[in-house]
Design a protein around this motif. Structure first.
Motif, short mmCIF file in Angstrom:
data_model
loop_
_atom_site.label_atom_id
_atom_site.label_comp_id
_atom_site.label_asym_id
_atom_site.label_seq_id
_atom_site.Cartn_x
_atom_site.Cartn_y
_atom_site.Cartn_z
N TRP A 15 56.71 -21.00 33.82
CA TRP A 15 56.45 -20.03 34.88
C TRP A 15 55.44 -20.60 35.85
N SER A 42 61.50 -17.46 37.21
CA SER A 42 61.03 -17.06 38.54
C SER A 42 60.65 -15.58 38.54
N PRO A 43 60.10 -15.10 39.64
CA PRO A 43 59.77 -13.68 39.72
C PRO A 43 60.98 -12.78 39.45
N ALA A 44 62.17 -13.24 39.76
CA ALA A 44 63.37 -12.44 39.49
C ALA A 44 63.61 -12.26 37.99
N ASP A 45 62.98 -13.10 37.15
CA ASP A 45 63.16 -13.03 35.70
C ASP A 45 62.11 -12.17 34.99
N THR A 46 61.12 -11.65 35.70
CA THR A 46 59.99 -10.99 35.06
C THR A 46 60.38 -9.72 34.29
N ARG A 48 63.22 -9.48 32.55
CA ARG A 48 64.07 -9.87 31.42
C ARG A 48 63.23 -10.09 30.16
N SER A 61 70.14 -10.11 33.70
CA SER A 61 69.28 -9.80 34.84
C SER A 61 68.65 -8.43 34.59
N PRO A 63 65.52 -5.66 36.75
CA PRO A 63 64.64 -5.55 37.92
C PRO A 63 63.36 -6.36 37.72
N ALA A 64 62.94 -7.04 38.76
CA ALA A 64 61.71 -7.82 38.72
C ALA A 64 60.51 -6.89 38.59
N THR A 111 59.23 -8.13 27.81
CA THR A 111 59.64 -8.72 29.08
C THR A 111 58.73 -9.92 29.37
#
Length: 132
Positions: A15, A42-46, A48, A61, A63-64, A111
């Motif tokens: 990260w 990435s921030p899009a994975d936060t 998950r 996927s 939500p970030a 997450t």
């Protein structure tokens, strides 16, 4: 009939530590040497789960989630002896990542954002105790 649980893949989630960082090549080399897939997150994975990021069950996927965390390395698939060698290799290669963690049965359902927040909180608590 027994349920079959697929084990998580040996991997290193990284990260906030890009390919342009001076130690990134050493990180990639150390991962290759230990058979770990290097997975930039990435921030899009936060949003998950750690499990899903390591190839286990969970959504591909989510939500970030907001947060501002320093560089982190989250490792899966290393026993203690291999972990020690891996970390020694990182230090020798000039890899500077302040937050590090191993995937555990407890945190694999968290997450990415929750784990990063926990790592920051632990680092701050250690620093406060050292400053006494």
């Amino acid at each position: 009939m027994k349920a079959r649980i697929r084990p998580l893949a040996p991997c290193a989630l990284v990260w906030n530590y890009s390919e342009t960082e001076p130690g990134f090549a050493a990180l990639a080399d150390a991962c290759r040497a230990e058979g770990l897939a290097l997975i930039p997150v990435s921030p899009a994975d936060t949003g998950r789960t750690i499990s899903s990021l390591c190839g286990g069950p969970g959504p591909a996927s989510a939500p970030a989630l907001a947060g501002d965390w320093p560089a982190a390395l989250i490792m899966n698939g290393l026993d203690r002896a291999r972990l020690d060698g891996f970390l020694t290799r990182l230090r020798a290669g000039g890899v500077s990542i302040p937050l590090k963690a191993m995937v555990t049965p407890t945190n694999q359902s968290w997450t990415l954002a929750a784990l990063l927040a926990e790592l920051v909180q632990e680092r701050d608590a250690f620093a406060a105790r050292a400053g006494r």
